[in-house]
Structures are given as structure tokens and as C-alpha cells.
Design a protein around this motif. Sequence first.
Motif, PDB file in Angstrom:
ATOM      1  N   LEU A 246       0.475  -1.236  -0.188  1.00 19.37           N
ATOM      2  CA  LEU A 246       0.602   0.065   0.543  1.00 19.37           C
ATOM      3  C   LEU A 246       0.999   1.155   0.252  1.00 19.37           C
ATOM      4  O   LEU A 246       0.139   2.542  -0.531  1.00 19.37           O
ATOM      5  N   THR A 247       2.498   0.935   0.362  1.00 24.84           N
ATOM      6  CA  THR A 247       2.978   1.924   0.399  1.00 24.84           C
ATOM      7  C   THR A 247       3.750   2.373  -0.428  1.00 24.84           C
ATOM      8  O   THR A 247       5.286   2.858   0.097  1.00 24.84           O
ATOM      9  N   LEU A 248       4.256   1.521  -1.628  1.00 27.80           N
ATOM     10  CA  LEU A 248       5.332   0.910  -2.489  1.00 27.80           C
ATOM     11  C   LEU A 248       5.995   2.808  -3.205  1.00 27.80           C
ATOM     12  O   LEU A 248       6.867   2.728  -3.051  1.00 27.80           O
ATOM     13  N   ASP A 249       4.993   3.439  -2.988  1.00 26.26           N
ATOM     14  CA  ASP A 249       4.884   4.565  -3.697  1.00 26.26           C
ATOM     15  C   ASP A 249       5.730   5.866  -3.055  1.00 26.26           C
ATOM     16  O   ASP A 249       6.457   6.484  -3.381  1.00 26.26           O
ATOM     17  N   TRP A 250       4.849   5.020  -1.660  1.00 27.22           N
ATOM     18  CA  TRP A 250       6.186   6.485  -0.833  1.00 27.22           C
ATOM     19  C   TRP A 250       7.987   5.929  -0.403  1.00 27.22           C
ATOM     20  O   TRP A 250       8.084   7.071  -0.021  1.00 27.22           O
ATOM     21  N   ARG A 251       7.923   4.540  -0.510  1.00 24.37           N
ATOM     22  CA  ARG A 251       8.992   4.391  -0.299  1.00 24.37           C
ATOM     23  C   ARG A 251       9.679   4.806  -0.878  1.00 24.37           C
ATOM     24  O   ARG A 251      11.007   5.015  -1.364  1.00 24.37           O
ATOM     25  N   THR A 252       8.684   4.703  -3.027  1.00 31.66           N
ATOM     26  CA  THR A 252      10.114   4.961  -3.287  1.00 31.66           C
ATOM     27  C   THR A 252      10.457   6.610  -3.614  1.00 31.66           C
ATOM     28  O   THR A 252      11.418   7.515  -3.789  1.00 31.66           O
ATOM     29  N   ASN A 253       9.326   7.155  -2.864  1.00 33.99           N
ATOM     30  CA  ASN A 253       9.446   9.310  -2.524  1.00 33.99           C
ATOM     31  C   ASN A 253      10.011   9.268  -1.450  1.00 33.99           C
ATOM     32  O   ASN A 253      10.790  10.517  -0.986  1.00 33.99           O
ATOM     33  N   ASN A 254      10.770   8.334  -0.281  1.00 33.10           N
ATOM     34  CA  ASN A 254      10.995   8.382   0.928  1.00 33.10           C
ATOM     35  C   ASN A 254      12.160   7.393   1.331  1.00 33.10           C
ATOM     36  O   ASN A 254      11.958   6.606   1.598  1.00 33.10           O
ATOM     37  N   PRO A 255      12.768   7.183   0.389  1.00 32.64           N
ATOM     38  CA  PRO A 255      14.646   6.357   0.080  1.00 32.64           C
ATOM     39  C   PRO A 255      15.374   6.645   1.093  1.00 32.64           C
ATOM     40  O   PRO A 255      16.182   5.436   1.998  1.00 32.64           O
TER      41      PRO A 255
END
Length: 498
Positions: A246-255
Motif C-alpha cells: 500500500l505504501t510502495l510509492d511512498w518508499r520510492t519517494n522517501n528512500p
Amino acid sequence: MKLEQHKNVFYKNIGTYMALINNELKKEYPLEPLSNHIKMVGGYAFKSSHYLSEGIPIIRISDFQNEKIVLTGVKYYEESNDLERYELTAGDVIIAMTGGTIGKLAIVQDGLGKLYLNQRVGKFQVLNPNEFEDEYVYWLARGIQDIVQNLGYGGAQPNVSNKQIEALEFTFPERKIQRKIIAFLNDLKKNKTNGHYFNANVESKISNIQNTSIRLNTIKNDAVLNESLILKLKEAILQEAVQGKLTLDWRTNNPTSVNASFLLKHIQEEKAQLIKDKKIKKEKPLPPIAKEDIPYILPEGWVWCKIGTITSVRVGSTPDRKTVEYWNGDIPWVSSGEVANNFIYDTKEKITISGFKNSSVKLYPAGTVLVAMIGQGKTRGQTSILKISASTNQNVAGIEIFHQYLISEYLWQFFLSRYETTRSAAVGGNQPALNGGKIKNTLFPLPPLEEQKVIVQRVNTLMGLCDKLVEDVQQSQEQSDKLTQSIMRESLEVNTTF
């Protein structure tokens, strides 16, 4: 499937249809009590001590289902001429006159041989067979099933008497009209009505009710299906949340978020200090996580751990019920039945300071996640979050977070995602139960703290949308039910006899 739905609606509405027919026919035929033409014959009070392993079958309420006699499990009695009046023959219509299935019908099938009728089962005994088509008696009986149920009295054990049924008033048309009514009802049941049968006005009204009921029933079934699909959607959302999807995009934007392994290290250090300070008890080390026990691969930055490693899991208790001064105090006390996948702001019962001090009750702070470990129906495995400080009974585990690296709502969402898995971990015979050890050893996917916050926010948003969809579906279903009831009332707006 459509024909089956048609039949189900037909049988659900048959009482209304027979009332409409009766109401129309009274313009040509007088109303008379049933007893003028049909008597209700009750069964015999057979003594269970005289039951035999073979002989004449006794037909009790439990021995007929789906309008058929079922001889499996039947009791037997010795044949006697004195019991001749209680014999059943093929084609007889019988009805349950007591109990939870009051109004249940059966038609005695061919080929069953001699049968005896038991007490509290009534038989529709036609006085003059020349007056009736056999099947018409059945439709009369079908038409009054709801009335018989409403006539039942006796609270938990409803009963209806022969006289009550015999007092119901009907019209009794000649057999020619009976045959036409039978043909209409059978064709309606099969969705094959064609042309005129006995009365165009009432036939049209009944057909309209049937067709409208079908449409409303379809809406209702669709609503139930939609609600089921929404429930599955909620389950999928929770699964994706705890797997990091559910937070795949968040991890991409917050490495650069802090790796959860560092959180785990800080948690263990804080726990060690609390043990040293004697604020929590030192416990037996938990078994290490075996590779084969890991259910899925976590995203980078997450870490597997055990609930007992990162929280304090304790079990409540119940102060002595016989000691009055232990109860009705100010300390909230949660029972397992109150743990229902919810937030807890108050409790049904409260204990006193004395009850707290004189028992092994624990007081949990707000934010503690509760797990019901035992309980009837759906209770076991359900969870809650305390929004107040509270104690619990011994059937509830309290999972207290003693640090700042785990958000209680994320922990709760994790348990919501694995409700069935948690339930299945229960052990025991008649009433399986979980225990504190099972909770402590539960594998837990720990994300970085900032990601936990995002997961909780996204899950809450999506669940809110799902709940709104469920609310819309339920409103649609309620409107369908109200419209159905309205149609039935309007169809019987003139005075009907039954």
C-alpha cells in the motif's frame, strides 16, 4: 437460478396471494370457518418408553422437512386398532403446531406404508372429499402458515390449537374453480402464466406483486453481494498494508527513512532498561524466527520480529464476583465480548480500587491493543484499541507498547489483517482458546516509523470509503425491504379475512 429465485419469492408471498384470492372469491362465495369443511385432527401422545426398534413409524415434528416425511431417525410403535384414527395416508397435509418450526407443512408421500401421527402435529381432515381437489387443501394450508405462526403463543415455546385454526374463515368455491386456482398458482410458481384462469383482476394483481417482488429481491441480493465484495476489499486493503504494497510509492519517494532494524534495536534496549528498573518483568526468551516460518518477503527497510519482543503482553483477570465491594467502581473492566474490532471508550462493567488490589487485574494505558482469546461466535481473535485506561478479564490479552517506535493503530491493523489466522491458532476441545504465549510468538512485520504513520492514514481513508459504500448498500437494501412491505400492505388494503 432465475427460476429458483422466482419460486422463493412465490413461496414467500403465498400467504398474500391466497388472501387476495380469498378476498376476491368472497364476492361470489360466503365466508365460512374452516371447521365447516375441514377439521384439524391432532396426533396421539405416544409414550417414549414404549418406542420400538421396528413397527409403525410415528411422525413427529422433527420427522418432516421440506414438505416431505423423512423416515431417517423415526421412532416406531406397536400397531394397534385403537390407533386407527391417528393413521396417515398418502396425500394427507400435516402441520407443526408447536415449537420453533410452528406452521411447517408436509404432504405425505406415496409408498411410505402405515404411519401414526404424533401429538402437536395436526392433520387437515376433509369432511367431504367430494368438495375438494386434494391439492387445493395444500394451498389453503400454505396460505395460512404465517397466520399460524402469529397465532402461536407461549413465549419461547409457541403453540397453536386446533380450534384456532378451525376458526379461520375462508371461501370454498366449487371444484371447477379450485382446479383453475391450482393451475394459476402452479403456473405462477413456474413463471409460465398464460391467459385467463379464474379471475382476471386478482390474477393481474398477484402477477404484478410477483414481478415487482422479483425485481426488489434482485436488488436486495445484489446489495448482499456488494456488501460481501466490500468486505473482501477491506481484507485486501489490510493485507496490502501489512505487506508494504500500500505504501510502495511512498518508499520510492522517501528512500532515506530510518530502517526498522534500528527501531528494533532501540526497542530492545528500552525493554532491557525497563526490566533492569523492574518496571516490567523479565520473561523467558522467545524462540528465534525460523526461515520456514516467514510468510512473505518484506520490503526493504522492514524487519520481522515477534510481538513479545517489541511489546508487553499480559492477560487480565476477574475480581471475585461474590464480593460486592469489588464491583461498580470507577475502573473500566473489559470483557472479551466487548472486544469487537473497535475502539473502546467505555465498558459495561467497572471495578473498584479494592477489586483491583485484591485480584491479578492489570491496568492498561490508552493505546493498548486488546485481543479476545476466547469467546462465542466471532469473538475469539477480534481486537480493539483502548481509548481509555482500563483493565480486562482473563479472556483478553493486553498488548502494551512501552516505547515510541510502534504506532498502536498499525499494530491493530496488523491483527485485523490476520483475524482468521489468529483464530486458527487457538487450542482446546469444546471451546478453543488462545493464550498469552501464542500472542507473544506471533510474527510481526515492523516498518519504519514514518511509514507506519502513512500506512495508518491510508488504511483509515480507504476503510472510511468502504464504510460509506456499505452504508449506501444497506440503505438500498432497507429501501427495498420497505418498498416490498408497502406493496404487500397496499395489495391488502381492502379487508381480507386471513
